[in-house]
Design a protein around this motif. Structure first.
Motif, PDB file in Angstrom:
ATOM      1  N   ASN A  95       0.883  -1.082   0.140  1.00 22.10           N
ATOM      2  CA  ASN A  95       0.051   0.213   0.024  1.00 22.10           C
ATOM      3  C   ASN A  95       0.920   1.308   0.070  1.00 22.10           C
ATOM      4  O   ASN A  95       1.072   1.908   1.069  1.00 22.10           O
ATOM      5  CB  ASN A  95      -0.927  -0.007   1.153  1.00 22.10           C
ATOM      6  N   GLY A  96       1.440   1.582  -1.153  1.00 22.03           N
ATOM      7  CA  GLY A  96       2.469   2.648  -1.230  1.00 22.03           C
ATOM      8  C   GLY A  96       3.661   2.478  -2.104  1.00 22.03           C
ATOM      9  O   GLY A  96       3.959   1.145  -2.609  1.00 22.03           O
ATOM     10  N   PRO A  97       4.382   3.366  -2.413  1.00 23.86           N
ATOM     11  CA  PRO A  97       5.566   3.101  -3.260  1.00 23.86           C
ATOM     12  C   PRO A  97       6.879   2.470  -2.655  1.00 23.86           C
ATOM     13  O   PRO A  97       6.813   2.653  -1.526  1.00 23.86           O
ATOM     14  CB  PRO A  97       5.948   4.498  -3.752  1.00 23.86           C
ATOM     15  N   ILE A  98       7.443   1.995  -3.493  1.00 20.35           N
ATOM     16  CA  ILE A  98       8.869   1.650  -3.045  1.00 20.35           C
ATOM     17  C   ILE A  98       9.866   2.572  -3.565  1.00 20.35           C
ATOM     18  O   ILE A  98       9.937   2.436  -4.760  1.00 20.35           O
ATOM     19  CB  ILE A  98       9.145  -0.034  -3.394  1.00 20.35           C
ATOM     20  N   HIS A  99      10.554   3.330  -2.735  1.00 23.32           N
ATOM     21  CA  HIS A  99      11.601   4.212  -3.138  1.00 23.32           C
ATOM     22  C   HIS A  99      13.121   3.603  -3.178  1.00 23.32           C
ATOM     23  O   HIS A  99      13.660   3.396  -2.003  1.00 23.32           O
ATOM     24  CB  HIS A  99      11.450   5.397  -2.319  1.00 23.32           C
ATOM     25  N   LEU A 100      13.435   3.167  -4.296  1.00 27.69           N
ATOM     26  CA  LEU A 100      14.840   2.621  -4.235  1.00 27.69           C
ATOM     27  C   LEU A 100      15.827   3.640  -4.057  1.00 27.69           C
ATOM     28  O   LEU A 100      15.756   4.836  -4.540  1.00 27.69           O
ATOM     29  CB  LEU A 100      14.987   1.796  -5.550  1.00 27.69           C
ATOM     30  N   ILE A 101      17.036   3.096  -3.457  1.00 22.79           N
ATOM     31  CA  ILE A 101      18.083   3.966  -3.246  1.00 22.79           C
ATOM     32  C   ILE A 101      19.535   3.365  -4.014  1.00 22.79           C
ATOM     33  O   ILE A 101      19.230   2.148  -4.448  1.00 22.79           O
ATOM     34  CB  ILE A 101      18.381   4.083  -1.734  1.00 22.79           C
ATOM     35  N   SER A 102      20.556   3.874  -3.769  1.00 23.83           N
ATOM     36  CA  SER A 102      21.859   3.507  -4.410  1.00 23.83           C
ATOM     37  C   SER A 102      22.305   2.353  -4.043  1.00 23.83           C
ATOM     38  O   SER A 102      22.141   2.131  -2.829  1.00 23.83           O
ATOM     39  CB  SER A 102      22.934   4.835  -4.392  1.00 23.83           C
ATOM     40  N   ASN A 103      22.815   1.664  -5.013  1.00 26.96           N
ATOM     41  CA  ASN A 103      23.421   0.248  -4.468  1.00 26.96           C
ATOM     42  C   ASN A 103      22.299  -0.801  -4.003  1.00 26.96           C
ATOM     43  O   ASN A 103      22.722  -1.727  -3.033  1.00 26.96           O
ATOM     44  CB  ASN A 103      24.559   0.439  -3.243  1.00 26.96           C
ATOM     45  N   VAL A 104      21.128  -0.839  -4.440  1.00 28.05           N
ATOM     46  CA  VAL A 104      20.174  -1.633  -3.789  1.00 28.05           C
ATOM     47  C   VAL A 104      19.552  -2.485  -5.308  1.00 28.05           C
ATOM     48  O   VAL A 104      19.269  -2.013  -6.265  1.00 28.05           O
ATOM     49  CB  VAL A 104      18.860  -0.748  -3.118  1.00 28.05           C
ATOM     50  N   THR A 105      19.355  -3.629  -4.886  1.00 30.85           N
ATOM     51  CA  THR A 105      18.713  -4.550  -5.982  1.00 30.85           C
ATOM     52  C   THR A 105      17.392  -5.253  -5.413  1.00 30.85           C
ATOM     53  O   THR A 105      17.452  -5.476  -4.142  1.00 30.85           O
ATOM     54  CB  THR A 105      19.697  -5.768  -6.263  1.00 30.85           C
ATOM     55  N   LEU A 106      16.417  -5.093  -6.177  1.00 30.75           N
ATOM     56  CA  LEU A 106      15.297  -6.005  -5.408  1.00 30.75           C
ATOM     57  C   LEU A 106      15.306  -7.062  -6.295  1.00 30.75           C
ATOM     58  O   LEU A 106      14.985  -7.132  -7.739  1.00 30.75           O
ATOM     59  CB  LEU A 106      14.037  -4.772  -5.979  1.00 30.75           C
TER      60      LEU A 106
END
Length: 455
Positions: A95-106
């Motif tokens: 319920n809401g966005p995923i805000h990715l940051i540097s050096n992160v893999t989903l």
């Protein structure tokens, strides 16, 4: 040859021999240029820090809100200087966005599915984004990376925007805000005053990389997007491979690179209700002012299915150049195969476009260039030139095989067609306001072979 028009069901074999090397089947300068661009594109290294989402309370039961778990996992990645968030099999409501940051893999493992919630309030506060070529503040893209380096979305899982009965219905309500955004663009309204979001109906993107470097998106399936599926905005060094699309809502483009460069899109299975790849570079005044060219884009070994295969425009006011479409085929019907579109509101240029060894089955139009999209605009004609099409094949064209529509004061020029074969077409060739068009081995309809002789 400036114009061929309405040559219905005729076989045409035009051999115009030129010493220009651009007409060769294997063009050394094209290959060298392409390979130089490929050398600039390197996928990011993935973090060795493995972060199991379930350790932060995530449940893949399709009911639990996993937004808090993602936020906690991202905080852990930030503390470690990077991480690889593992999403195990299951259906994860967010319920809401995923805000990715540097050096992160989903990392979405096979059997994992992210399903985004449908309450618009969950995608506020508004974030800086772009909507149809105009910068503004709007609902957050569902997966959003802003000014991040070394970001990846991988795995054989699914990202489901869950928007068919929610955000997608906003298309019918968007016109007032769409018009307001374009007015702000033309009047150069300060971006901080362009606040939309609540009370407006501009649909958010499914995935957006904004001012990012070193991006990888690989193996995932994208479906049910609220708007464009993957928006690559003011970003560079992007690799997209083996992605699958099942996206049938309004404006569900596949990839939309905008103001971006050094991009490889390969081995993609498209199935979109809109453009498979739409290359953009800003709209009208703001695009010309921003002045960041979209360039060095390679699209290869893909299967096209949807509205159009590869599109350049119509928002391309900062210019598009060095685009390579190679060794692609079809996964199903496309309305148009290759489509370059602009109008005299845009300005900018489209140049140095290379289409090699591309095949479509049934289309409405095979290859189409227009400088007068929607029949509107004035004052900023687009310069379209240096387009090289070699080994384009279509099995059936319902309308027109090859179309060029230049503008009276800015003709489309220097277009090279080589080894074109189209089995059937209602109209073979329709060229207006076009000049220096070169043909080398062109067959539309049945090939004429040994001539008959008198008995």
């Amino acid at each position: 040859m400036s114009m061929f028009k309405n040559l219905s069901y005729l076989a045409i074999i035009l051999l115009i021999f030129s010493s220009c090397s651009n007409n060769a089947t294997e063009n050394p300068s094209r290959i060298q240029k392409r390979d130089q661009i490929l050398s600039l594109i390197t996928p990011p290294s993935l973090s060795a820090n493995l972060i199991d989402l379930q350790h932060f309370g995530a449940l893949g039961d399709s009911l639990t809100d996993n937004k808090p778990a993602f936020d906690k996992a991202l905080e852990k990645c930030k503390a470690l200087g990077g991480g690889r968030i593992i999403v195990p099999p299951g259906i994860y409501l967010i319920n809401g966005p995923i805000h990715l940051i540097s050096n992160v893999t989903l990392d979405l493992q096979k059997g994992a599915k992210l399903v985004f919630g449908s309450n618009p309030e969950h995608y506020l506060p508004a974030v800086l984004t772009s909507w149809e070529g105009t910068f503004l503040y709007n609902y957050s893209p569902f997966i959003y990376a802003y000014q991040a380096d070394n970001v990846a979305i991988i795995g054989e899982g699914v990202i489901d925007g869950n928007s068919k009965d929610t955000f997608s219905t906003w298309h019918a309500k968007q016109k007032p805000s769409q018009t307001r955004s374009r007015k702000m663009n033309h009047e150069d309204t300060p971006i901080e005053e362009r606040v939309f979001g609540e009370g407006h109906y501009l649909r958010p993107h499914l995935v957006q990389f904004f001012e990012c470097k070193n991006i990888l998106i690989e193996d995932v399936t994208l479906s049910n997007s609220p708007f464009w599926c993957v928006h690559i905005l003011k970003s560079e060094n992007v690799t997209a491979r083996r992605v699958k699309f099942d996206a049938f809502n309004k404006n569900n483009d596949g990839f939309d690179p905008e103001y971006s460069k050094n991009i490889l899109i390969e081995d993609i299975d498209f199935n979109n209700a809109d453009d498979n790849v739409a290359i953009k570079a800003g709209r009208d005044h703001e695009g010309r002012k921003t002045g960041i060219t979209s360039e060095n884009i390679i699209i290869r070994n893909c299967r096209f299915k949807g509205l159009h295969g590869v599109v350049i425009g119509s928002e391309m006011s900062a210019g598009v150049q060095n685009v390579f479409v190679e060794n692609c085929t079809f996964g199903g019907y496309c309305k148009r195969g290759i489509y370059l579109k602009s109008n005299p509101d845009r300005g900018g240029f489209i140049r140095d476009i290379y289409v090699n060894n591309v095949e479509f089955d049934e289309v409405e139009d095979g290859f189409f260039i227009t400088s007068y999209y929607h029949g509107e605009g004035s004052g900023y004609e687009t310069d379209i030139r240096n387009i090289f099409v070699d080994s384009l094949r279509c099995n059936k064209v319902r309308n027109a095989a090859l179309v060029i529509q230049g503008y009276p004061t800015k003709k489309v020029s220097d277009i090279h067609f080589s080894n074109i074969q189209i089995d059937t077409a209602k109209t073979a060739i329709s060229f207006t306001n076009a000049e220096n068009i070169v043909f080398n081995n062109l067959i539309i309809g049945d090939e004429v072979k040994v001539p008959s002789h008198a008995q």
